[in-house]
Design an enzyme around this catalytic site. Structure first.
Site, short mmCIF file in Angstrom:
data_model
loop_
_atom_site.label_atom_id
_atom_site.label_comp_id
_atom_site.label_asym_id
_atom_site.label_seq_id
_atom_site.Cartn_x
_atom_site.Cartn_y
_atom_site.Cartn_z
N TYR A 51 0.85 -1.20 0.00
CA TYR A 51 0.00 0.00 0.00
C TYR A 51 0.87 1.24 0.00
O TYR A 51 1.81 1.33 0.79
CB TYR A 51 -0.90 0.01 1.25
CG TYR A 51 -2.36 -0.03 0.86
CD1 TYR A 51 -2.91 0.99 0.08
CD2 TYR A 51 -3.19 -1.08 1.26
CE1 TYR A 51 -4.24 0.94 -0.31
CE2 TYR A 51 -4.51 -1.13 0.88
CZ TYR A 51 -5.04 -0.11 0.10
OH TYR A 51 -6.35 -0.16 -0.29
N GLU A 53 -0.55 4.78 -0.51
CA GLU A 53 -1.36 5.98 -0.72
C GLU A 53 -0.51 7.23 -0.53
O GLU A 53 0.27 7.32 0.41
CB GLU A 53 -2.54 6.00 0.27
CG GLU A 53 -3.63 5.03 -0.12
CD GLU A 53 -4.84 5.11 0.82
OE1 GLU A 53 -4.78 5.82 1.84
OE2 GLU A 53 -5.84 4.43 0.51
N ASP A 197 -5.27 14.06 -25.67
CA ASP A 197 -5.36 12.66 -25.26
C ASP A 197 -4.65 11.83 -26.33
O ASP A 197 -5.16 11.65 -27.43
CB ASP A 197 -6.84 12.27 -25.15
CG ASP A 197 -7.04 10.78 -24.82
OD1 ASP A 197 -6.06 10.01 -24.92
OD2 ASP A 197 -8.18 10.41 -24.49
N THR A 223 -2.61 6.32 -22.38
CA THR A 223 -2.56 4.99 -21.81
C THR A 223 -1.11 4.52 -21.95
O THR A 223 -0.33 5.12 -22.68
CB THR A 223 -3.45 3.98 -22.58
OG1 THR A 223 -2.95 3.88 -23.91
CG2 THR A 223 -4.91 4.42 -22.61
N LYS A 226 -1.19 0.77 -25.25
CA LYS A 226 -1.51 0.70 -26.68
C LYS A 226 -0.20 0.76 -27.46
O LYS A 226 0.61 -0.14 -27.30
CB LYS A 226 -2.51 1.80 -27.02
CG LYS A 226 -3.85 1.60 -26.26
CD LYS A 226 -4.90 2.63 -26.58
CE LYS A 226 -6.15 2.40 -25.74
NZ LYS A 226 -7.17 3.45 -25.91
N ARG A 232 -1.16 -2.35 -18.72
CA ARG A 232 -2.45 -1.65 -18.83
C ARG A 232 -2.51 -0.54 -17.77
O ARG A 232 -2.42 -0.81 -16.58
CB ARG A 232 -3.55 -2.68 -18.59
CG ARG A 232 -4.93 -2.29 -18.96
CD ARG A 232 -5.77 -3.55 -19.20
NE ARG A 232 -5.38 -4.15 -20.45
CZ ARG A 232 -5.76 -3.71 -21.65
NH1 ARG A 232 -6.57 -2.69 -21.76
NH2 ARG A 232 -5.32 -4.28 -22.75
#
Ligand SMILES: *Cc1c(COP(=O)(O)O)cnc(C)c1O
Length: 417
Positions: A51, A53, A197, A223, A226, A232
């Site tokens: 974790y 955060e 984008d 992303t 791609k 991903r």
């Protein structure tokens, strides 16, 4: 995979089947790619247990001294590779990268301009069921009927009329160069924020094969899976002045703990993307797409915009006696995976669509080139013309199997173990 096989043979078997599908069929979905074993190793690592955060040096949990280094490396590589002032590597996906920008600069009810979904825009640019369409007033712009290029005059007219808070330059199914300097000019004229984008074309951008929006845009989203060929996920980049607002919008605004295993894999992909081999790869992606478009045109297909400048080809099937959905199914039965896609001014609803979108990133990763693209174009044409002739479809799928065996993907290294 041994422990998976023991613990959960059901899931193990399905993954094995999927390995076979990826290995022995032609993957031509323009948004897909095959990532490297190094990326997958990082993504499959023990970092999934942590974790973290917050951000490096400012975490809410102890024990983050190793993952801090990983996130810093990923940030630094993104900043250098894309030539931007600030990068946040935490977004779980491209849509969440876009959401982060919207939430940073807009209140619900605000107006933005985005590419019409029916003309190549993405779900996250105003689909009525998506947050992007539900929370904001979306003004769509489109391509010109005569040449299928973005109608920049329309963008300017709409911007002047509606005075949007933000303008988005980017698409999922646009085969041509996007002119960020015109978008930048228009945004300045109406005092709007410009977001680029580059989810689809990021690999081309970092390889110098498509102009970079880094100078003109306030925000750049992408992303990483791609053309970037990484895990991903998403990345958001911006000018310095937006950095802290953006970061706090992603955490604690939108997400909890970052996926540190995915961030490590992003770091690896960003390193790979800075190599000469990657630039060569992208050059071949574009060359293969051009070859495919030219061959399909030679075989009598109409191609949206008359060709391509990037990694994808949009085929117009209106005069072929099949719609996009049918074509997708026929090609699937032969062993070629593509997706049905609306073409500009499509007379059919999106569920059927009059086109298919074909991309070359994945096959170029397995080193296929001009010769293979010509062969594949002829198979596509033959399959669509002989859709009910099982013998033809069987012959093509046999040819595809052989071709895939000649261009091994992961099979060599993995399955034999
Ligand atoms: C793919 C894509 C996205 C979003 O990607 P996800 O990771 O699937 O959420 C955003 N914008 C554009 C233009 C895309 O093509």
């Amino acid at each position: 995979m041994n422990s998976l096989q023991k613990t959960d043979p059901e899931v193990f078997e399905i993954i094995r089947d999927e390995e076979g599908r990826q290995e022995y069929r032609l993957e031509m979905i323009a948004s897909e790619n095959f990532t490297s074993p190094a990326v997958m190793e990082a993504q499959g690592s023990i970092l999934t247990n942590k974790y973290a955060e917050g951000y490096p040096g400012r975490r809410y949990y102890g024990g983050c001294y190793n993952v801090d280094k990983i996130e810093e490396i990923a940030q630094k590589r993104a900043v250098e590779l894309f030539g931007v002032e600030h990068a946040n590597v935490q977004p779980h996906s491209g849509t969440q990268a876009n959401m982060a920008v919207y939430f940073t600069v807009m209140e619900p009810g605000a107006t933005y301009l985005g590419m019409d979904l029916a003309h190549g825009g993405h779900l996250s640019m105003g689909h009525p069921k998506n947050f992007s369409g539900r929370l904001y007033r979306v003004i769509p712009y489109s391509v010109r009927i005569e040449d299928h290029l973005i109608d920049y005059d329309m963008v300017r007219d709409l911007a002047k009329k509606h005075r949007p808070r933000m303008i988005i330059a980017g698409a999922s199914a646009y085969p041509r160069i996007i002119d960020y300097s015109i978008f930048g000019q228009i945004a300045r004229e109406v005092d709007a924020i410009l977001m680029a984008d580059i989810a689809h074309i990021a690999g081309l951008v970092v390889s110098g094969l498509h102009p970079s929006p880094a100078h003109d845009a306030d925000f750049v989203t992408t992303t990483t899976h791609k053309t970037m060929r990484g895990p991903r996920g998403g990345i958001v980049m911006c000018k310095k002045k937006w950095a802290s607002a953006l970061d706090s919008c992603i955490f604690p605004g939108m997400q909890g703990g970052p996926l540190m295993h995915v961030i490590a894999a992003k770091a690896v992909a960003l390193k790979e993307a800075a190599t000469r081999e990657f630039t060569e790869y992208q050059t071949n992606v574009v060359k293969n797409a051009k070859t495919l478009a030219d061959e399909l045109m030679n075989l009598g297909f109409k191609i949206v915009s008359g060709g391509t400048d990037n990694h994808l080809v949009l085929v117009d099937l209106t005069d072929k006696g099949v719609n996009g959905a049918q074509a997708q199914e026929i090609l699937e039965s032969a062993g070629i995976t593509v997706n049905k896609n609306a073409i500009p001014f499509d007379p059919l609803p999106p569920g059927k669509a009059s086109g298919i979108r074909i991309g070359t990133p994945a096959l170029t990763t397995r080193k296929m080139g001009t010769k293979e693209m010509k062969l594949i174009a002829s198979w596509i044409s033959e399959a669509l013309q002989n859709k009910s002739d099982e013998a033809v479809i069987r012959r093509i799928s046999g040819g595809i199997r052989e071709l895939c065996e000649a261009f091994p993907l992961y099979h060599d290294k993995k399955n034999e173990v």
